[in-house]
Design a protein around this motif. Structure first.
Motif, PDB file in Angstrom:
ATOM      1  N   LYS A 103      21.507  79.616  27.445  1.00  0.00           N
ATOM      2  CA  LYS A 103      21.431  79.003  28.773  1.00  0.00           C
ATOM      3  C   LYS A 103      22.325  79.708  29.789  1.00  0.00           C
ATOM      4  O   LYS A 103      22.440  79.264  30.930  1.00  0.00           O
ATOM      5  CB  LYS A 103      21.830  77.529  28.687  1.00  0.00           C
ATOM      6  N   PRO A 116      19.147  83.644  33.157  1.00  0.00           N
ATOM      7  CA  PRO A 116      17.690  83.496  33.109  1.00  0.00           C
ATOM      8  C   PRO A 116      17.092  84.311  31.970  1.00  0.00           C
ATOM      9  O   PRO A 116      17.593  85.392  31.623  1.00  0.00           O
ATOM     10  CB  PRO A 116      17.237  84.046  34.470  1.00  0.00           C
ATOM     11  N   ASP A 128      14.585  78.040  27.094  1.00  0.00           N
ATOM     12  CA  ASP A 128      13.495  77.680  28.000  1.00  0.00           C
ATOM     13  C   ASP A 128      13.343  78.825  28.992  1.00  0.00           C
ATOM     14  O   ASP A 128      14.047  78.891  30.010  1.00  0.00           O
ATOM     15  CB  ASP A 128      13.803  76.367  28.729  1.00  0.00           C
ATOM     16  N   ASP A 185      12.487  81.280  31.845  1.00  0.00           N
ATOM     17  CA  ASP A 185      12.079  81.136  33.242  1.00  0.00           C
ATOM     18  C   ASP A 185      10.766  81.862  33.489  1.00  0.00           C
ATOM     19  O   ASP A 185       9.959  81.446  34.316  1.00  0.00           O
ATOM     20  CB  ASP A 185      13.166  81.707  34.164  1.00  0.00           C
ATOM     21  N   VAL A 186      10.571  82.977  32.767  1.00  0.00           N
ATOM     22  CA  VAL A 186       9.337  83.758  32.874  1.00  0.00           C
ATOM     23  C   VAL A 186       8.801  83.990  31.471  1.00  0.00           C
ATOM     24  O   VAL A 186       9.519  84.486  30.595  1.00  0.00           O
ATOM     25  CB  VAL A 186       9.570  85.115  33.576  1.00  0.00           C
ATOM     26  N   LYS A 199       6.794  77.353  29.329  1.00  0.00           N
ATOM     27  CA  LYS A 199       7.517  76.094  29.449  1.00  0.00           C
ATOM     28  C   LYS A 199       7.247  75.429  30.805  1.00  0.00           C
ATOM     29  O   LYS A 199       6.828  76.088  31.760  1.00  0.00           O
ATOM     30  CB  LYS A 199       9.021  76.336  29.272  1.00  0.00           C
ATOM     31  N   SER A 254       7.766  76.983  34.516  1.00  0.00           N
ATOM     32  CA  SER A 254       8.075  78.416  34.422  1.00  0.00           C
ATOM     33  C   SER A 254       7.004  79.242  35.133  1.00  0.00           C
ATOM     34  O   SER A 254       5.993  78.724  35.603  1.00  0.00           O
ATOM     35  CB  SER A 254       8.166  78.834  32.956  1.00  0.00           C
TER      36      SER A 254
END
Length: 226
Positions: free
Chosen positions: A39, A42, A160, A162-163, A193, A196
């Protein structure tokens, strides 16, 4: 055998990466003990059947050209295990890899003792945790994570992203992922996700339907590259 060779041998005796155990329980437990390094920046996650590695290298090159610090996790390695974990395009040096291993190992022992779902941390899970820890410690601006197998249950998916990038999907690892393009695409779509951005390569129709539906279901913003 020197110390680095001993450490590499110890890591590689774990459950092999070509055997997927369908759970994120172990990697989640280890990352939590590490302070959730996944986390810290990104994440761009890359799945697919063909072209994952080259796609990760291209993404890395573009990000470096933007003067960003980049961590890239990929597999397999050709000569040295540190090739799997690169910072700014450079593999981890053996001494850096060994120091990182010594940081992660005591926490991995705690997770191993639990034997979640009857299995200790696999080789790929351990390496994934090391990569996230290395990138958080660096620290990097962006993490580029190549999926090892599938998507939903791949240990890189503890983040998770982002892309989510999905290279062309075809028949692969059918003994684990499924016997049809739809089944395999469903596994790989697991990296997409909620909220995203999804970057999708041109796909066979069966895969395109599955990936597009996943985007709609989770509210991801798709972009198709042709």
């Amino acid at each position: 055998m020197n110390e680095h060779e001993r450490i590499v041998a110890e890591v590689t005796t774990r459950w092999p990466e070509h055997k997927l155990v369908p759970t994120l329980g172990r990697i989640q437990a280890l990352c939590e003990l590490l302070g959730d390094p996944q986390k810290s920046a990104p994440v761009i996650q890359v799945a697919g059947t063909n072209g994952k590695g080259s796609t990760c290298l291209m993404i890395e090159s573009m990000l470096l050209a933007m003067n960003l610090r980049v961590g890239r996790f990929s597999s397999p390695h050709l000569e040295e295990i540190g090739e799997r974990i690169c910072i700014d395009g450079q593999p981890l040096a053996p001494d850096v890899f060994d120091d990182l291993y010594r940081q992660v190992k005591p926490l991995a022992d705690i997770v191993d003792a639990q034997a979640i779902d009857g299995v200790q941390l696999t080789f790929f899970e351990f390496m994934t945790a090391m990569a996230y820890a290395a990138f958080a410690e660096a620290p990097v601006d962006v993490m580029v994570m190549e999926v090892g197998m599938g998507g939903s249950w791949d240990s890189t998916n503890v983040a998770d992203a982002d892309v989510a990038v999905v290279a062309p999907v075809d028949m692969d690892h059918m003994h684990i992922l499924g016997n049809t393009i739809e089944e395999i695409a469903t596994e790989k779509a697991g990296i997409i996700k909620p909220g995203s951005f999804a970057v999708l390569a041109a796909q066979k129709q069966e895969a395109a339907v599955v990936l597009t539906k996943r985007c709609v279901d989770v509210g991801a913003k798709p972009s198709v590259v042709r």
